[in-house]
Design a protein around this motif. Structure first.
Motif, PDB file in Angstrom:
ATOM      1  N   LEU A 223       3.134  22.952  -1.406  1.00 29.14           N
ATOM      2  CA  LEU A 223       3.973  24.138  -1.552  1.00 29.14           C
ATOM      3  C   LEU A 223       4.530  24.540  -0.189  1.00 29.14           C
ATOM      4  CD1 LEU A 223       1.623  26.177  -3.922  1.00 29.14           C
ATOM      5  CD2 LEU A 223       3.601  24.795  -4.576  1.00 29.14           C
TER       6      LEU A 223
ATOM      7  N   ARG B  81       8.120  36.261   1.929  1.00 28.25           N
ATOM      8  CA  ARG B  81       8.017  34.955   2.560  1.00 28.25           C
ATOM      9  C   ARG B  81       7.332  35.062   3.922  1.00 28.25           C
ATOM     10  NH1 ARG B  81      12.976  30.707   2.808  1.00 28.25           N
ATOM     11  NH2 ARG B  81      12.884  31.273   0.599  1.00 28.25           N
TER      12      ARG B  81
ATOM     13  N   ARG C 232      -1.973  32.042  -4.005  1.00 30.84           N
ATOM     14  CA  ARG C 232      -2.088  33.447  -3.583  1.00 30.84           C
ATOM     15  C   ARG C 232      -3.498  33.981  -3.838  1.00 30.84           C
ATOM     16  NH1 ARG C 232       2.944  36.196  -2.842  1.00 30.84           N
ATOM     17  NH2 ARG C 232       4.755  34.936  -3.398  1.00 30.84           N
TER      18      ARG C 232
ATOM     19  N   THR D 163       3.645  33.397   4.406  1.00 33.68           N
ATOM     20  CA  THR D 163       3.553  32.345   5.418  1.00 33.68           C
ATOM     21  C   THR D 163       2.527  32.695   6.478  1.00 33.68           C
ATOM     22  OG1 THR D 163       5.878  31.731   5.067  1.00 33.68           O
ATOM     23  CG2 THR D 163       4.853  30.995   7.115  1.00 33.68           C
TER      24      THR D 163
ATOM     25  N   VAL E 127       1.690  28.482  -7.399  1.00 36.17           N
ATOM     26  CA  VAL E 127       1.901  29.461  -6.325  1.00 36.17           C
ATOM     27  C   VAL E 127       0.970  30.653  -6.524  1.00 36.17           C
ATOM     28  CG1 VAL E 127       3.538  31.062  -5.278  1.00 36.17           C
ATOM     29  CG2 VAL E 127       4.269  28.745  -5.826  1.00 36.17           C
TER      30      VAL E 127
ATOM     31  N   TYR F 279       7.001  30.978  -3.621  1.00 35.85           N
ATOM     32  CA  TYR F 279       6.475  31.061  -2.251  1.00 35.85           C
ATOM     33  C   TYR F 279       7.527  31.807  -1.426  1.00 35.85           C
ATOM     34  CZ  TYR F 279       4.257  29.466   2.136  1.00 35.85           C
ATOM     35  OH  TYR F 279       3.634  29.399   3.367  1.00 35.85           O
TER      36      TYR F 279
END
Length: 264
Positions: free
Chosen positions: A193, A232, A207, A236, A203, A225
Motif C-alpha cells: 500500500l 495522507r 489503519r 504517512t 487499508v 491511503y
C-alpha cells in the motif's frame, strides 16, 4: 464471584482498541458465579454493516432469548466491545460443566458464518483469550469453540482450534504466537500500500493495526491511503513512525515487511 468489572482492563492489555458499551458493568443475568472457561463464537450476523453490526443483538438479545448474549464482542477490525460484566446466555446446553453460562465467558466475534476472517480480528481473538486466561488463571486448553462444547452449534466457523490454542499458549508463555501456515500464505499475498492507494479492506486493516500498536491514525475507517491531503500526511507519518520502530526504511510504503511485523 462478583460482577466482572475488570473486563475492560483485561481487554486493554491486548493492545487492541476497546469500546466500553454503556451500562456494561451492571449488565447481565445476575453476577457471574465463576470463570472456568472461555467460549469462542461467531455472531452469524450480517455480511456488511460496519465493524460490529451485531452489537444490539448481543447486548439486548432476541425475541426468543433475552440479552446479554456474551460478555465481549469482537469487531472485524479487531476492536473489542465490552458488553456485560454478569452472566450471559451464550452456551446452553453445554457438554462441558466448565463452559456453561454460569462457568464461562463468551466472546461473540462478528462473522456471518461464511466470510473469511480478517487477520487482525483473529489476532485480537487470540490475544483476548490469552489475557482472559491470564486474568483467571486458566490454561489455554480451557479456550473452546462453541461447537466443541455444544453439539448443536457450528461456530466459530473454519477456525482450527488446535492452532488457535497453541497461539494462546505461546502468548501466555510470553512469546508472540507462531503464524500458522495458512496465515503466512495470506500475509505473503497481502498488497503493498502506497499513499493514494485505495482498497476496500486492506487499508482499513492497516489503519487498525497501526492503532493497535500505538500509532493511531486520525481517521480509522477510510479505505484510501490518504482520503485527502491532511489524512495522507497523518497516515504517512504514522506508517513511518511504525517503520522506524521496526528498523525499516521510512518511505511511507506499507509492504510485506510491515504486514509481517504488525501481525507478529
Amino acid at each position: 464471584m462478583p460482577w466482572l468489572t475488570r473486563l475492560a482492563i483485561v481487554a486493554r492489555r491486548t493492545g487492541f482498541p476497546v469500546i466500553e458499551v454503556a451500562g456494561w458493568k451492571t449488565r447481565g443475568h445476575g453476577p457471574q458465579p465463576e470463570v472456568q472457561g472461555i467460549v469462542c463464537h461467531h455472531t452469524a450476523g450480517p455480511a456488511g454493516g460496519g465493524d460490529y453490526p451485531s452489537l444490539a443483538v448481543v447486548r439486548d438479545g432476541r425475541r426468543d432469548l433475552p440479552g446479554p448474549l456474551s460478555q465481549y464482542g469482537l469487531g472485524r477490525s479487531g476492536t473489542i466491545y465490552v458488553i456485560a460484566a454478569g452472566r450471559c446466555w451464550h452456551n446452553a446446553p453445554s457438554t462441558s460443566p466448565l463452559h456453561d453460562n454460569s462457568s464461562s465467558i463468551g466472546i461473540e466475534a462478528e462473522n456471518n458464518g461464511r466470510q473469511p476472517w480478517p487477520v487482525v480480528q483473529l489476532l485480537a481473538y487470540q490475544r483476548l483469550c490469552a489475557e482472559l486466561c491470564r486474568e483467571f488463571g486458566l490454561p489455554a486448553s480451557r479456550v473452546k469453540a462453541h461447537r466443541e462444547v455444544n453439539t448443536g452449534k457450528p461456530d466459530p466457523h473454519s477456525i482450527d482450534m488446535t492452532d488457535f490454542r497453541m497461539a494462546v499458549a505461546r502468548l501466555l508463555a510470553g512469546r508472540a504466537p507462531a503464524l500458522p501456515n495458512w496465515t503466512e500464505e495470506l500475509v505473503d499475498k497481502l498488497p503493498t500500500l502506497r499513499p493514494g492507494d485505495e482498497h476496500p479492506r486492506h487499508v482499513k486493516t492497516m489503519r487498525w493495526l497501526l492503532g493497535a500498536r500505538g500509532y493511531t491514525p486520525a481517521e480509522m475507517w477510510s479505505t484510501t491511503y490518504g482520503k485527502d491531503a491532511a489524512d495522507r500526511r497523518n497516515l504517512t507519518a504514522k506508517v513511518n513512525a511504525f517503520k522506524e520502530a521496526e528498523g525499516l526504511a521510512q518511505d511511507g510504503v506499507w509492504g510485506d515487511a510491515c504486514w509481517k511485523a504488525a501481525l507478529s
